[in-house]
Structure formats: structure tokens, C-alpha cells
Design a protein around this motif. Structure first.
Motif, short mmCIF file in Angstrom:
data_model
loop_
_atom_site.label_atom_id
_atom_site.label_comp_id
_atom_site.label_asym_id
_atom_site.label_seq_id
_atom_site.Cartn_x
_atom_site.Cartn_y
_atom_site.Cartn_z
N GLU A 74 34.32 27.02 42.89
CA GLU A 74 33.48 26.21 42.01
C GLU A 74 34.29 25.76 40.80
O GLU A 74 34.97 26.56 40.17
N VAL A 75 34.20 24.48 40.46
CA VAL A 75 34.88 23.96 39.28
C VAL A 75 34.14 24.45 38.04
O VAL A 75 32.95 24.22 37.88
N LEU A 76 34.87 25.15 37.16
CA LEU A 76 34.30 25.67 35.91
C LEU A 76 34.64 24.78 34.72
O LEU A 76 33.87 24.71 33.76
N ALA A 77 35.81 24.16 34.75
CA ALA A 77 36.23 23.28 33.64
C ALA A 77 37.15 22.21 34.20
O ALA A 77 37.95 22.46 35.10
N PHE A 78 37.01 21.02 33.65
CA PHE A 78 37.85 19.89 34.04
C PHE A 78 38.13 19.10 32.78
O PHE A 78 37.25 18.43 32.25
N VAL A 79 39.34 19.23 32.26
CA VAL A 79 39.75 18.52 31.06
C VAL A 79 40.87 17.57 31.46
O VAL A 79 41.99 18.02 31.75
N PRO A 80 40.59 16.26 31.54
CA PRO A 80 41.60 15.31 32.00
C PRO A 80 42.94 15.47 31.27
O PRO A 80 42.98 15.67 30.06
N ASN A 81 43.99 15.42 32.06
CA ASN A 81 45.38 15.53 31.57
C ASN A 81 45.69 16.86 30.92
O ASN A 81 46.70 16.99 30.23
N ARG A 82 44.85 17.86 31.14
CA ARG A 82 45.09 19.15 30.49
C ARG A 82 44.83 20.35 31.38
O ARG A 82 45.67 21.22 31.51
N GLN A 83 43.63 20.43 31.99
CA GLN A 83 43.27 21.68 32.63
C GLN A 83 42.23 21.50 33.75
O GLN A 83 41.33 20.68 33.63
N PHE A 84 42.41 22.31 34.78
CA PHE A 84 41.47 22.38 35.89
C PHE A 84 41.23 23.86 36.16
O PHE A 84 42.16 24.61 36.44
N VAL A 85 39.97 24.34 36.00
CA VAL A 85 39.65 25.77 36.15
C VAL A 85 38.60 25.92 37.23
O VAL A 85 37.63 25.15 37.28
N TYR A 86 38.79 26.90 38.09
CA TYR A 86 37.86 27.13 39.18
C TYR A 86 37.64 28.62 39.41
O TYR A 86 38.45 29.46 39.00
N LYS A 87 36.52 28.94 40.06
CA LYS A 87 36.17 30.32 40.35
C LYS A 87 36.05 30.47 41.86
O LYS A 87 35.40 29.64 42.52
N GLY A 88 36.67 31.50 42.41
CA GLY A 88 36.58 31.78 43.84
C GLY A 88 35.69 32.98 44.10
O GLY A 88 35.78 33.99 43.39
N THR A 89 34.83 32.87 45.10
CA THR A 89 33.95 33.97 45.49
C THR A 89 33.87 34.03 47.02
O THR A 89 34.27 33.09 47.71
N GLY A 90 33.32 35.14 47.51
CA GLY A 90 33.08 35.26 48.94
C GLY A 90 34.31 35.57 49.76
O GLY A 90 34.35 35.28 50.95
N PHE A 91 35.33 36.14 49.15
CA PHE A 91 36.56 36.47 49.87
C PHE A 91 36.24 37.45 51.00
O PHE A 91 35.61 38.47 50.78
N SER A 92 36.69 37.15 52.20
CA SER A 92 36.37 38.01 53.33
C SER A 92 37.59 38.63 54.00
O SER A 92 37.45 39.43 54.91
N LEU A 95 41.52 43.50 52.05
CA LEU A 95 41.97 43.69 50.67
C LEU A 95 41.30 42.71 49.71
O LEU A 95 40.87 43.09 48.64
N LEU A 96 41.20 41.43 50.09
CA LEU A 96 40.55 40.48 49.20
C LEU A 96 39.05 40.73 49.10
O LEU A 96 38.41 40.31 48.15
N ASN A 97 38.50 41.44 50.09
CA ASN A 97 37.07 41.76 49.99
C ASN A 97 36.80 42.81 48.92
O ASN A 97 35.66 43.15 48.65
N TRP A 98 37.85 43.33 48.29
CA TRP A 98 37.70 44.21 47.13
C TRP A 98 37.38 43.41 45.86
O TRP A 98 37.06 43.96 44.83
N LEU A 99 37.51 42.10 45.94
CA LEU A 99 37.29 41.24 44.77
C LEU A 99 35.81 40.95 44.55
O LEU A 99 35.07 40.67 45.49
N ASP A 100 35.42 40.99 43.29
CA ASP A 100 34.13 40.45 42.91
C ASP A 100 34.26 38.92 42.88
O ASP A 100 33.46 38.20 43.46
N HIS A 101 35.29 38.46 42.18
CA HIS A 101 35.61 37.03 42.12
C HIS A 101 37.01 36.87 41.55
O HIS A 101 37.64 37.84 41.13
#
Length: 173
Positions: A74-92, A95-101
């Protein structure tokens, strides 16, 4: 008690002006530049769950990997020419299933006539029984070994692709 996330980051310099570099990056799909190999499965499908472009806050995409592993981003922040932030969930994956996000960000900074791109990834492990040993194993295997190699090779791919596409459109530097 929540512990601090595990963090890894890598940077690269792309010889393309900041605005052009950011614009070219935002037009790419993850399967065009994410490194895959015998350990990291290739992306087989990217599906928009919410939104149309994965370039606006609230857009959600589902990435499916060979073997059936899925991650929702999911895109959390989008600042043109500066930053793109996203959140990952549902890792299956194991080892990655140890992640909350996880939270990832690509940050863009002018660097002379080029752009410094920093990819940062924060892993938030699930709390509970066995948290401390899982954290140690996760850091050693996933962060320091697998993710380090994947990030390094992915940024090389990203640099090559953006540089070539900028040359094709006459927007290098």
C-alpha cells in the motif's frame, strides 16, 4: 513490548536528472527491476487491488511470486521528486511469515547532474513467544544475507533501466 524494526538501506547514483529519474521510476512495475534468483522467486503477477497506478496514497497492489507467495503493498506517501513510501503485509514465505508488516521507501535526492536513490526497508516482526530468537535468525538470514544481496542487485537493475530509458527519451543529464 514492541521492539524497534530491523532496518536495511542501500543507495545508488543514477546519472539522470532528479525529476526525470523520479518520473521514470514511477512508471516502472516492480517485476521490471526487482532482482530474482534461486533464493528470491521472480514476480509472476502484479494486480491492482485499490487505485489504478500505485502512485497515489492509498493505492494497493498485490504481488504474486513464483511458487504462490503473495505480498500486498500500500502506498503510504508519495512526494514528487522526493519520496515514495509503501507498506507490505501478508507475507507468506517461510521466515517472512514472522513479519507483522514492513515499510519500504525510495528516496530521491539531487546529486550534481544525477540522482542519489536510497532504498530503505524496515521489518516489523510479530511479537510473542520466541520473538528474540526469531529476531536474531531473521536479521542474520533475511536482512543481512538475502535482503542485502537482493537490494544490491535490484539497485543495479534500477540504475541500468532508468539510465537506458532516459537515453531513449533524451533525458539523461
Amino acid at each position: 513490548m514492541n521492539q524497534a524494526p530491523l532496518m536495511i538501506q542501500h543507495s545508488c547514483r543514477i546519472p539522470v536528472r532528479l525529476a526525470d529519474c523520479f518520473a521514470l521510476y514511477t512508471r516502472l512495475k516492480a517485476n521490471e527491476y526487482i532482482h530474482s534468483d534461486a533464493v528470491i522467486a521472480p514476480i509472476t503477477n502484479i494486480e491492482m487491488i485499490q487505485g489504478k497506478s500505485f502512485n497515489e496514497v492509498g493505492d494497493i497492489q498485490r504481488i504474486t511470486f513464483k511458487g504462490g507467495a503473495i505480498i500486498d503493498e500500500e502506498v503510504l506517501a508519495f512526494v514528487p521528486n522526493r519520496q515514495f513510501v509503501y507498506k507490505g503485509t501478508g507475507f507468506s514465505q517461510p521466515l517472512l511469515n514472522w513479519l507483522d508488516h514492513a515499510k519500504g521507501s525510495f528516496e530521491f535526492e539531487k546529486d550534481g547532474d544525477g540522482t542519489l536513490v536510497t532504498w530503505r526497508y524496515l521489518f516489523y516482526l510479530k511479537t510473542g513467544l520466541g520473538h528474540t530468537p526469531k529476531r536474531i535468525v531473521f536479521k542474520a538470514l533475511v536482512v543481512d544475507l538475502i535482503w542485502h544481496r537482493m537490494m544490491t542487485k535490484t539497485l543495479v537493475n534500477l540504475t541500468q533501466i532508468i539510465t537506458l530509458r532516459a537515453m531513449q527519451t533524451g533525458k539523461k543529464s
